[in-house]
Design a protein around this motif. Structure first.
Motif, PDB file in Angstrom:
ATOM      1  N   UNK A  54      15.331  -3.502   2.753  1.00 43.83           N
ATOM      2  CA  UNK A  54      14.502  -4.449   2.008  1.00 43.83           C
ATOM      3  C   UNK A  54      14.272  -3.906   0.608  1.00 43.83           C
ATOM      4  N   UNK A  55      14.545  -4.724  -0.394  1.00 43.65           N
ATOM      5  CA  UNK A  55      14.419  -4.316  -1.793  1.00 43.65           C
ATOM      6  C   UNK A  55      13.822  -5.439  -2.616  1.00 43.65           C
ATOM      7  N   UNK A 130      12.384   1.709  -7.856  1.00 39.18           N
ATOM      8  CA  UNK A 130      12.415   1.790  -6.397  1.00 39.18           C
ATOM      9  C   UNK A 130      12.976   3.131  -5.926  1.00 39.18           C
ATOM     10  N   UNK A 131      13.924   3.689  -6.671  1.00 36.30           N
ATOM     11  CA  UNK A 131      14.475   4.999  -6.328  1.00 36.30           C
ATOM     12  C   UNK A 131      13.589   6.134  -6.808  1.00 36.30           C
ATOM     13  N   UNK A 156       0.945   0.585   4.238  1.00 39.58           N
ATOM     14  CA  UNK A 156      -0.357   0.082   3.789  1.00 39.58           C
ATOM     15  C   UNK A 156      -0.208  -0.957   2.686  1.00 39.58           C
ATOM     16  N   UNK A 157       0.755  -0.773   1.775  1.00 39.45           N
ATOM     17  CA  UNK A 157       0.834  -1.633   0.589  1.00 39.45           C
ATOM     18  C   UNK A 157       2.121  -2.450   0.495  1.00 39.45           C
ATOM     19  N   UNK A 172       9.123  -2.462  -0.276  1.00 35.44           N
ATOM     20  CA  UNK A 172       8.273  -1.454  -0.921  1.00 35.44           C
ATOM     21  C   UNK A 172       7.314  -2.134  -1.883  1.00 35.44           C
ATOM     22  N   UNK A 173       6.188  -1.515  -2.161  1.00 36.55           N
ATOM     23  CA  UNK A 173       5.250  -2.098  -3.139  1.00 36.55           C
ATOM     24  C   UNK A 173       5.915  -2.269  -4.495  1.00 36.55           C
ATOM     25  N   UNK A 174       5.501  -3.306  -5.225  1.00 37.66           N
ATOM     26  CA  UNK A 174       6.019  -3.478  -6.580  1.00 37.66           C
ATOM     27  C   UNK A 174       5.231  -2.608  -7.551  1.00 37.66           C
TER      28      UNK A 174
END
Length: 315
Positions: A54-55, A130-131, A156-157, A172-174
């Motif tokens: 997921x990205x 993201x990396x 959590x986020x 992942x969180x933005x």
């Protein structure tokens, strides 16, 4: 490594395509750097051998599923607003355009690994922030602790991945979300103040970071290192995943120089000696490290107990 996750129902077709390379592509070792441990909430390998991830693409969130399709092919399916963009850029991400004709290592172990694993490719996701965040979490701490922090914060986020994803797969969180995470929440996730400040500072310029992906890898890494808290090691770890940089050597890694020394020379060496020894392999030094890892050659004698885990949550 296969996980025991049940295979999701993919009856919702999403978007799909198959890419065929002009030489072998081995999906498992190629995608391995994307996964931050077997419990990574953003990456799953299901019982059928497919990789789910997921990205957040510039066009929106995406869940994608990649599976081996013969020695030179990859079947891809994707769901979410970012699906079309992801699929259109799949050859770019898998570095199917890379030229390895000049990579001819002379060391017997490297030469053998290169012969046995011709399908290893680099990764060029173009998703710099993201990396970067997981790399910052791994700065100067044990990998076990860093990956536990990553799992805690994403659970959590993060937000549910689109499409028929495996249970628990999360985006992942933005950048805006990372910016708003309070210092005490980082603390509870065992992330020290320095790393927390680095992540928040990077989140403030997340959009600008993405634009470095169109630069040459060397120039992009130089731009990353202008950020407070981003040094050579963190820039290299990011470049290995976001820029497709086959030369991004993780100088400063706690174990790498000793592993290179013991594996290729038969004795430990320091970072300076490692850089000098690997110089003839430019621009493929990181490729050489990956080959040592996946071939099983990489090793370092265990003369002492493992380094202690750092706990920032006790006080």
């Amino acid at each position: 490594m296969r996980e025991s996750t049940a295979i999701p129902d993919t009856s919702h077709p999403g978007s799909s395509r198959t890419v065929i390379a002009d030489r072998p592509i081995d999906l498992d070792p190629t995608l391995a750097p994307l996964r931050r441990g077997t419990g990574d909430p953003c990456h799953r390998v299901t019982a059928d051998g497919a990789h789910w991830h997921a990205s957040r693409m510039p066009s929106g969130p995406v869940t994608y599923r990649l599976a081996q399709a013969g020695p030179c092919g990859v079947d891809a399916r994707a769901w979410g607003p970012g699906a079309v963009e992801f699929l259109d850029g799949l050859e770019h991400m898998l570095c199917l355009d890379e030229d390895v004709s000049g990579f001819a290592p002379e060391h017997p172990k490297l030469a053998d690994a290169h012969r046995r694993f011709p399908g290893l490719r680099m990764l060029r996701t173009g998703l710099v922030f993201e990396a970067l965040v997981p790399a910052v979490l791994e700065q100067k701490v044990h990998t076990i602790s860093a990956r536990a922090s990553w799992r805690t914060l994403v659970r959590k986020f993060g937000t549910p991945a689109p499409g028929p994803a495996p249970a628990g797969l999360l985006l992942p969180p933005d950048g805006q979300t990372w910016r708003r995470i309070p210092s005490w929440t980082f603390h509870k996730a065992n992330v020290g103040p320095e790393r927390a400040r680095t992540i928040v500072a990077a989140a403030r310029v997340a959009d600008s970071l993405e634009r470095t992906a169109v630069r040459s890898p060397a120039e992009a890494a130089r731009m990353l290192r202008t950020l407070p808290g981003i040094g050579v090691w963190t820039a290299a770890e990011t470049a290995q995943r976001a820029y497709g940089d086959a030369d991004a050597l993780s100088v400063g890694d706690y174990h790498l120089a000793a592993i290179v020394g013991w594996t290729l020379i038969g004795r430990p060496i320091d970072n300076a000696a490692m850089i000098e020894y690997l110089e003839p392999l430019r621009p493929h030094r990181y490729r050489a490290i990956r080959l040592l890892e996946i071939s099983g050659y990489a090793h370092k004698p265990k003369f002492a107990p493992r380094t202690p885990l750092t706990d920032h949550t006790w006080h």
